[in-house]
Scaffold this motif. Sequence first.
Motif, PDB file in Angstrom:
ATOM      1  N   ILE A 130       0.840  -1.202   0.000  1.00  0.00           N
ATOM      2  CA  ILE A 130       0.000   0.000   0.000  1.00  0.00           C
ATOM      3  C   ILE A 130       0.875   1.253   0.000  1.00  0.00           C
ATOM      4  N   SER A 131       1.924   1.249   0.824  1.00  0.00           N
ATOM      5  CA  SER A 131       2.811   2.409   0.917  1.00  0.00           C
ATOM      6  C   SER A 131       3.533   2.671  -0.407  1.00  0.00           C
ATOM      7  N   VAL A 132       3.935   1.597  -1.088  1.00  0.00           N
ATOM      8  CA  VAL A 132       4.604   1.753  -2.389  1.00  0.00           C
ATOM      9  C   VAL A 132       3.622   2.253  -3.442  1.00  0.00           C
ATOM     10  N   LEU A 133       2.452   1.645  -3.537  1.00  0.00           N
ATOM     11  CA  LEU A 133       1.460   2.054  -4.538  1.00  0.00           C
ATOM     12  C   LEU A 133       1.000   3.487  -4.322  1.00  0.00           C
ATOM     13  N   ASN A 134       0.941   3.891  -3.067  1.00  0.00           N
ATOM     14  CA  ASN A 134       0.476   5.247  -2.729  1.00  0.00           C
ATOM     15  C   ASN A 134       1.369   6.348  -3.307  1.00  0.00           C
ATOM     16  N   THR A 135       2.587   6.010  -3.698  1.00  0.00           N
ATOM     17  CA  THR A 135       3.480   7.027  -4.259  1.00  0.00           C
ATOM     18  C   THR A 135       3.073   7.452  -5.668  1.00  0.00           C
ATOM     19  N   LYS A 136       2.193   6.657  -6.301  1.00  0.00           N
ATOM     20  CA  LYS A 136       1.809   6.970  -7.683  1.00  0.00           C
ATOM     21  C   LYS A 136       0.307   6.855  -7.938  1.00  0.00           C
ATOM     22  N   TYR A 137      -0.378   6.028  -7.129  1.00  0.00           N
ATOM     23  CA  TYR A 137      -1.778   5.719  -7.398  1.00  0.00           C
ATOM     24  C   TYR A 137      -2.641   5.974  -6.168  1.00  0.00           C
ATOM     25  N   ASP A 140      19.785  -4.061  -0.591  1.00  0.00           N
ATOM     26  CA  ASP A 140      19.586  -3.857  -2.024  1.00  0.00           C
ATOM     27  C   ASP A 140      18.614  -4.922  -2.532  1.00  0.00           C
ATOM     28  N   VAL A 141      17.837  -4.566  -3.545  1.00  0.00           N
ATOM     29  CA  VAL A 141      16.976  -5.522  -4.240  1.00  0.00           C
ATOM     30  C   VAL A 141      17.117  -5.266  -5.732  1.00  0.00           C
ATOM     31  N   GLY A 142      17.439  -6.307  -6.483  1.00  0.00           N
ATOM     32  CA  GLY A 142      17.644  -6.123  -7.912  1.00  0.00           C
ATOM     33  C   GLY A 142      18.745  -5.107  -8.150  1.00  0.00           C
ATOM     34  N   ASN A 143      18.456  -4.117  -8.980  1.00  0.00           N
ATOM     35  CA  ASN A 143      19.428  -3.056  -9.275  1.00  0.00           C
ATOM     36  C   ASN A 143      19.238  -1.834  -8.384  1.00  0.00           C
ATOM     37  N   CYS A 144      18.351  -1.939  -7.415  1.00  0.00           N
ATOM     38  CA  CYS A 144      18.064  -0.810  -6.521  1.00  0.00           C
ATOM     39  C   CYS A 144      18.857  -0.972  -5.218  1.00  0.00           C
ATOM     40  N   HIS A 151      13.636 -10.749   8.076  1.00  0.00           N
ATOM     41  CA  HIS A 151      12.581 -11.260   7.193  1.00  0.00           C
ATOM     42  C   HIS A 151      11.734 -10.132   6.606  1.00  0.00           C
ATOM     43  N   ASP A 152      11.764  -8.939   7.217  1.00  0.00           N
ATOM     44  CA  ASP A 152      11.032  -7.815   6.642  1.00  0.00           C
ATOM     45  C   ASP A 152      11.679  -7.317   5.348  1.00  0.00           C
ATOM     46  N   ALA A 153      12.973  -7.579   5.179  1.00  0.00           N
ATOM     47  CA  ALA A 153      13.617  -7.237   3.908  1.00  0.00           C
ATOM     48  C   ALA A 153      13.039  -8.104   2.796  1.00  0.00           C
ATOM     49  N   ALA A 154      12.760  -9.372   3.095  1.00  0.00           N
ATOM     50  CA  ALA A 154      12.129 -10.245   2.105  1.00  0.00           C
ATOM     51  C   ALA A 154      10.719  -9.758   1.784  1.00  0.00           C
ATOM     52  N   ASN A 155       9.978  -9.335   2.829  1.00  0.00           N
ATOM     53  CA  ASN A 155       8.646  -8.773   2.591  1.00  0.00           C
ATOM     54  C   ASN A 155       8.729  -7.546   1.688  1.00  0.00           C
ATOM     55  N   ALA A 156       9.746  -6.712   1.936  1.00  0.00           N
ATOM     56  CA  ALA A 156       9.930  -5.510   1.123  1.00  0.00           C
ATOM     57  C   ALA A 156      10.267  -5.858  -0.321  1.00  0.00           C
ATOM     58  N   ALA A 157      10.957  -6.981  -0.542  1.00  0.00           N
ATOM     59  CA  ALA A 157      11.286  -7.399  -1.911  1.00  0.00           C
ATOM     60  C   ALA A 157      10.012  -7.716  -2.700  1.00  0.00           C
ATOM     61  N   PHE A 158       9.009  -8.286  -2.023  1.00  0.00           N
ATOM     62  CA  PHE A 158       7.723  -8.532  -2.684  1.00  0.00           C
ATOM     63  C   PHE A 158       7.062  -7.208  -3.064  1.00  0.00           C
ATOM     64  N   ALA A 159       7.107  -6.242  -2.143  1.00  0.00           N
ATOM     65  CA  ALA A 159       6.520  -4.927  -2.427  1.00  0.00           C
ATOM     66  C   ALA A 159       7.276  -4.234  -3.554  1.00  0.00           C
ATOM     67  N   TYR A 160       8.599  -4.391  -3.573  1.00  0.00           N
ATOM     68  CA  TYR A 160       9.414  -3.805  -4.647  1.00  0.00           C
ATOM     69  C   TYR A 160       9.012  -4.402  -6.000  1.00  0.00           C
ATOM     70  N   ALA A 161       8.892  -5.724  -6.053  1.00  0.00           N
ATOM     71  CA  ALA A 161       8.522  -6.393  -7.297  1.00  0.00           C
ATOM     72  C   ALA A 161       7.144  -5.947  -7.769  1.00  0.00           C
ATOM     73  N   LEU A 162       6.223  -5.771  -6.831  1.00  0.00           N
ATOM     74  CA  LEU A 162       4.876  -5.303  -7.166  1.00  0.00           C
ATOM     75  C   LEU A 162       4.942  -3.902  -7.759  1.00  0.00           C
ATOM     76  N   GLY A 163       5.739  -3.043  -7.136  1.00  0.00           N
ATOM     77  CA  GLY A 163       5.899  -1.683  -7.643  1.00  0.00           C
ATOM     78  C   GLY A 163       6.454  -1.663  -9.060  1.00  0.00           C
ATOM     79  N   LYS A 164       7.461  -2.493  -9.324  1.00  0.00           N
ATOM     80  CA  LYS A 164       8.049  -2.552 -10.658  1.00  0.00           C
ATOM     81  C   LYS A 164       7.034  -3.071 -11.678  1.00  0.00           C
ATOM     82  N   ALA A 165       6.188  -4.013 -11.271  1.00  0.00           N
ATOM     83  CA  ALA A 165       5.183  -4.560 -12.179  1.00  0.00           C
ATOM     84  C   ALA A 165       4.187  -3.496 -12.629  1.00  0.00           C
ATOM     85  N   TYR A 166       4.034  -2.444 -11.812  1.00  0.00           N
ATOM     86  CA  TYR A 166       3.089  -1.382 -12.147  1.00  0.00           C
ATOM     87  C   TYR A 166       3.785  -0.056 -12.477  1.00  0.00           C
TER      88      TYR A 166
END
Length: 445
Positions: A121-128, A256-260, A271-286
């Motif tokens: 939600i926090s990631v999506l909120n930056t654009k949508y 770091d995640v991917g190239n970020c 384990h919250d870094a892993a959770n953040a990686a899912f949010a990062y991937a979701l953000g990139k998908a959109y």
Amino acid sequence: MIYDLNYSYNDIERAVDGKLVGKNGAVCALSINSKEKSSLGHCFFAIKGKKYNGINFVKEAISNGAKLIVAQEKISSTVPVIYVENTTKALGLLGKKHKGNTKIIGITGSNGKTTTKNMVISVLNTKYSVTGTLSNNNNEIGAALTLLSIKKEDFCVVEMGMRGIGEIEWLSYISEPETSIITNCGSSHIGILESEENIFKAKTEILNFTKKNAILPSEERFKNLLIKALNRIYIGENGDYKVKNLRYRNPYLIFDVGNCSNIKIHSLYEHDAANAAFAYALGKAYGIEDRLIKKGLINFKKEISRGDIVKINGIEIVNDCYNASYESTRSAIISIERQYYKMGKKVAVLLGDMMELGNKSEQFHFEIGKLCKEVGIQKMFVYGSYSEYYLKGFGGGERIGCYDSIVDHLFSELNEEYVLLVKASNAMNFQKIIEKMREYNNERM
């Protein structure tokens, strides 16, 4: 809570596959609480649960403004009634209609659902524009109400919990996620579902009605899933995105995640870094830029009792007593010892029962005790039915026999040199221990 909507009785009748008794009309709101009031008239869903039956409160709902009732049993009513086979299912079907064109993001997993949901939600909120599940209201009723809360936002993030086979399939049917995330698949609810194979089957039900993307752990069992054509994105080792260069700089976990690079979150849990990686991937998908994803993640805040840090009587306390699985308890202990050891802190734990582990309960409590010894936890305090297994694994420690004496005992044994992890399943009510600690501290200030 009153949910705003604008439907005719016939609209609702068709959506819930019900039968209207009475004349057609229109409502502009919905409630499942008979005490809630409306001035223009609302629809009251008389939900039948295990403890309460909404039909017992129909008169009260009508007196508070309800002018349409949805019920699954014959009732005497002064306003029109839509009869359905099951009121909970009917609520979900109305949510399915109400979501309209809003894109749904579905999230499930054995651990980390709520944290990942809040990060997304926090990631999506930056654009949508975004709405989503409040707290962890992730069952049949909570998911339906989340869908009914939509006000034409771009996205709605729906958290999906389960206690049995078929439950997530229903939630994914009513929500129809465009993108689904499965954070992990561990031992949570193994006492109910009996095997990790059944847990895996239940969690992956979310993919049955997913339309476009599946963001999954990069485990072979997920890669081998025979599912319809979806764009699959894998998180973890040998995946599309993995966490690298993990380090802790109080109060941030940086990685770091991917190239970020240099992503920061307010957490000390690895384990919250892993959770953040899912949010990062979701953000990139959109199509969200890295700088905005990083902004969304640094603005993410942990919910109370899910690893937030409080300081009481000079002692740093990691309040993680909302729930406890074997995996989340293990990860919390490893993260805290690793991070606080570098700061020269001594680490103590107060552990309660991990619930719903079935015939693995004794083994898993023993293994957590053993882990505490292996990583160098310096003091162990335990309370609950499985205390002896923690202590056997640890080879010592202290069992506190009386709930009311826990706070006094902790403060007599600990000082500002220590950080204390408080971890237990929600049913152990350890949040009250945190509250009593605050009261203890206030009384002495």
